[in-house]
Design a protein around this motif. Sequence first.
Motif, PDB file in Angstrom:
ATOM      1  N   SER A 174      41.005  63.792  45.093  1.00  0.00           N
ATOM      2  CA  SER A 174      41.595  65.047  45.558  1.00  0.00           C
ATOM      3  C   SER A 174      41.686  65.996  44.374  1.00  0.00           C
ATOM      4  O   SER A 174      41.990  65.576  43.255  1.00  0.00           O
ATOM      5  CB  SER A 174      42.989  64.821  46.139  1.00  0.00           C
ATOM      6  OG  SER A 174      43.551  66.049  46.535  1.00  0.00           O
ATOM      7  N   SER A 175      41.431  67.262  44.619  1.00  0.00           N
ATOM      8  CA  SER A 175      41.472  68.225  43.513  1.00  0.00           C
ATOM      9  C   SER A 175      42.893  68.554  43.074  1.00  0.00           C
ATOM     10  O   SER A 175      43.104  68.960  41.937  1.00  0.00           O
ATOM     11  CB  SER A 175      40.732  69.507  43.903  1.00  0.00           C
ATOM     12  OG  SER A 175      41.331  70.091  45.052  1.00  0.00           O
ATOM     13  N   ASN A 176      43.889  68.387  43.947  1.00  0.00           N
ATOM     14  CA  ASN A 176      45.253  68.754  43.592  1.00  0.00           C
ATOM     15  C   ASN A 176      46.218  67.567  43.495  1.00  0.00           C
ATOM     16  O   ASN A 176      47.408  67.766  43.264  1.00  0.00           O
ATOM     17  CB  ASN A 176      45.812  69.762  44.609  1.00  0.00           C
ATOM     18  CG  ASN A 176      45.169  71.111  44.447  1.00  0.00           C
ATOM     19  OD1 ASN A 176      44.958  71.599  43.351  1.00  0.00           O
ATOM     20  ND2 ASN A 176      44.823  71.728  45.566  1.00  0.00           N
ATOM     21  N   TYR A 177      45.715  66.350  43.679  1.00  0.00           N
ATOM     22  CA  TYR A 177      46.594  65.182  43.678  1.00  0.00           C
ATOM     23  C   TYR A 177      45.996  64.048  42.845  1.00  0.00           C
ATOM     24  O   TYR A 177      44.796  63.841  42.811  1.00  0.00           O
ATOM     25  CB  TYR A 177      46.792  64.655  45.105  1.00  0.00           C
ATOM     26  CG  TYR A 177      47.555  65.592  46.000  1.00  0.00           C
ATOM     27  CD1 TYR A 177      48.945  65.619  45.980  1.00  0.00           C
ATOM     28  CD2 TYR A 177      46.884  66.438  46.870  1.00  0.00           C
ATOM     29  CE1 TYR A 177      49.650  66.488  46.811  1.00  0.00           C
ATOM     30  CE2 TYR A 177      47.575  67.305  47.712  1.00  0.00           C
ATOM     31  CZ  TYR A 177      48.967  67.325  47.670  1.00  0.00           C
ATOM     32  OH  TYR A 177      49.663  68.176  48.489  1.00  0.00           O
ATOM     33  N   SER A 178      46.902  63.287  42.219  1.00  0.00           N
ATOM     34  CA  SER A 178      46.533  62.011  41.634  1.00  0.00           C
ATOM     35  C   SER A 178      47.217  60.954  42.504  1.00  0.00           C
ATOM     36  O   SER A 178      47.999  61.288  43.402  1.00  0.00           O
ATOM     37  CB  SER A 178      46.992  61.923  40.172  1.00  0.00           C
ATOM     38  OG  SER A 178      48.392  62.052  40.081  1.00  0.00           O
ATOM     39  N   PHE A 179      46.970  59.677  42.240  1.00  0.00           N
ATOM     40  CA  PHE A 179      47.436  58.632  43.142  1.00  0.00           C
ATOM     41  C   PHE A 179      48.227  57.566  42.390  1.00  0.00           C
ATOM     42  O   PHE A 179      47.870  57.180  41.292  1.00  0.00           O
ATOM     43  CB  PHE A 179      46.242  57.986  43.855  1.00  0.00           C
ATOM     44  CG  PHE A 179      45.432  58.982  44.634  1.00  0.00           C
ATOM     45  CD1 PHE A 179      45.814  59.346  45.914  1.00  0.00           C
ATOM     46  CD2 PHE A 179      44.316  59.596  44.073  1.00  0.00           C
ATOM     47  CE1 PHE A 179      45.086  60.291  46.624  1.00  0.00           C
ATOM     48  CE2 PHE A 179      43.574  60.529  44.777  1.00  0.00           C
ATOM     49  CZ  PHE A 179      43.972  60.884  46.062  1.00  0.00           C
ATOM     50  N   LEU A 180      49.284  57.108  43.047  1.00  0.00           N
ATOM     51  CA  LEU A 180      50.105  56.009  42.567  1.00  0.00           C
ATOM     52  C   LEU A 180      49.957  54.904  43.593  1.00  0.00           C
ATOM     53  O   LEU A 180      50.152  55.128  44.789  1.00  0.00           O
ATOM     54  CB  LEU A 180      51.568  56.446  42.440  1.00  0.00           C
ATOM     55  CG  LEU A 180      52.564  55.379  42.031  1.00  0.00           C
ATOM     56  CD1 LEU A 180      52.267  54.882  40.623  1.00  0.00           C
ATOM     57  CD2 LEU A 180      53.973  55.934  42.115  1.00  0.00           C
ATOM     58  N   TYR A 181      49.623  53.665  43.136  1.00  0.00           N
ATOM     59  CA  TYR A 181      49.358  52.570  44.057  1.00  0.00           C
ATOM     60  C   TYR A 181      50.484  51.565  44.018  1.00  0.00           C
ATOM     61  O   TYR A 181      51.068  51.301  43.016  1.00  0.00           O
ATOM     62  CB  TYR A 181      48.037  51.886  43.691  1.00  0.00           C
ATOM     63  CG  TYR A 181      46.908  52.873  43.652  1.00  0.00           C
ATOM     64  CD1 TYR A 181      46.288  53.274  44.839  1.00  0.00           C
ATOM     65  CD2 TYR A 181      46.488  53.469  42.477  1.00  0.00           C
ATOM     66  CE1 TYR A 181      45.282  54.209  44.827  1.00  0.00           C
ATOM     67  CE2 TYR A 181      45.479  54.416  42.467  1.00  0.00           C
ATOM     68  CZ  TYR A 181      44.874  54.778  43.642  1.00  0.00           C
ATOM     69  OH  TYR A 181      43.872  55.702  43.637  1.00  0.00           O
TER      70      TYR A 181
END
Length: 181
Positions: A174-181
Amino acid sequence: CIVTAMQSGDNAWLPASTSQSLLITQAALVITAPSLSRAYGAATPALAPTYAGLVNGDTAASFSTQPTCTTTASATSRVGTYPVICSGAVDANYSITYVRGTLTVSKAVLTVTAANKAKTYDTTNPSLTYSITGFVNGDKSSVVSGAPSLSTTARTGSSVGAYPITVSAGSLASSNYSFLY
């Protein structure tokens, strides 16, 4: 400003006076816009400038007109860097120069969570699924492409018990989000 020097005279010197012009120029003042950062969707922090060159105990409150600082970024601005510009300060005692700052909008964080699953002993694993939470600015899941990688150590013949479901990046983007798993 005219400065006059006078000497009243004495036995050795006659009375005399002289006048000279004294030019008082504006002091140089640099007003620097702040350089700040915030996450996508978050409020823009206060844009307070800094000052270099104030003299004689002056403060920003001494100005007849205070500077204002603005940015083109809004809460919905995409990830990137935006200018912060200050202007408008007025004080007859200062020659004012402005230095730009920046507002860096970083990615907001989405949480990717594996859904809990159950199965009966000696059956195949159910399809592993996930959910994504944390969207801002009214964004929907359509702003995310790809899918995470989901895996478990449970197999068809695994003993009765609890097994972890592991979530990792996979092809999520995503261009505006990073991810936490």
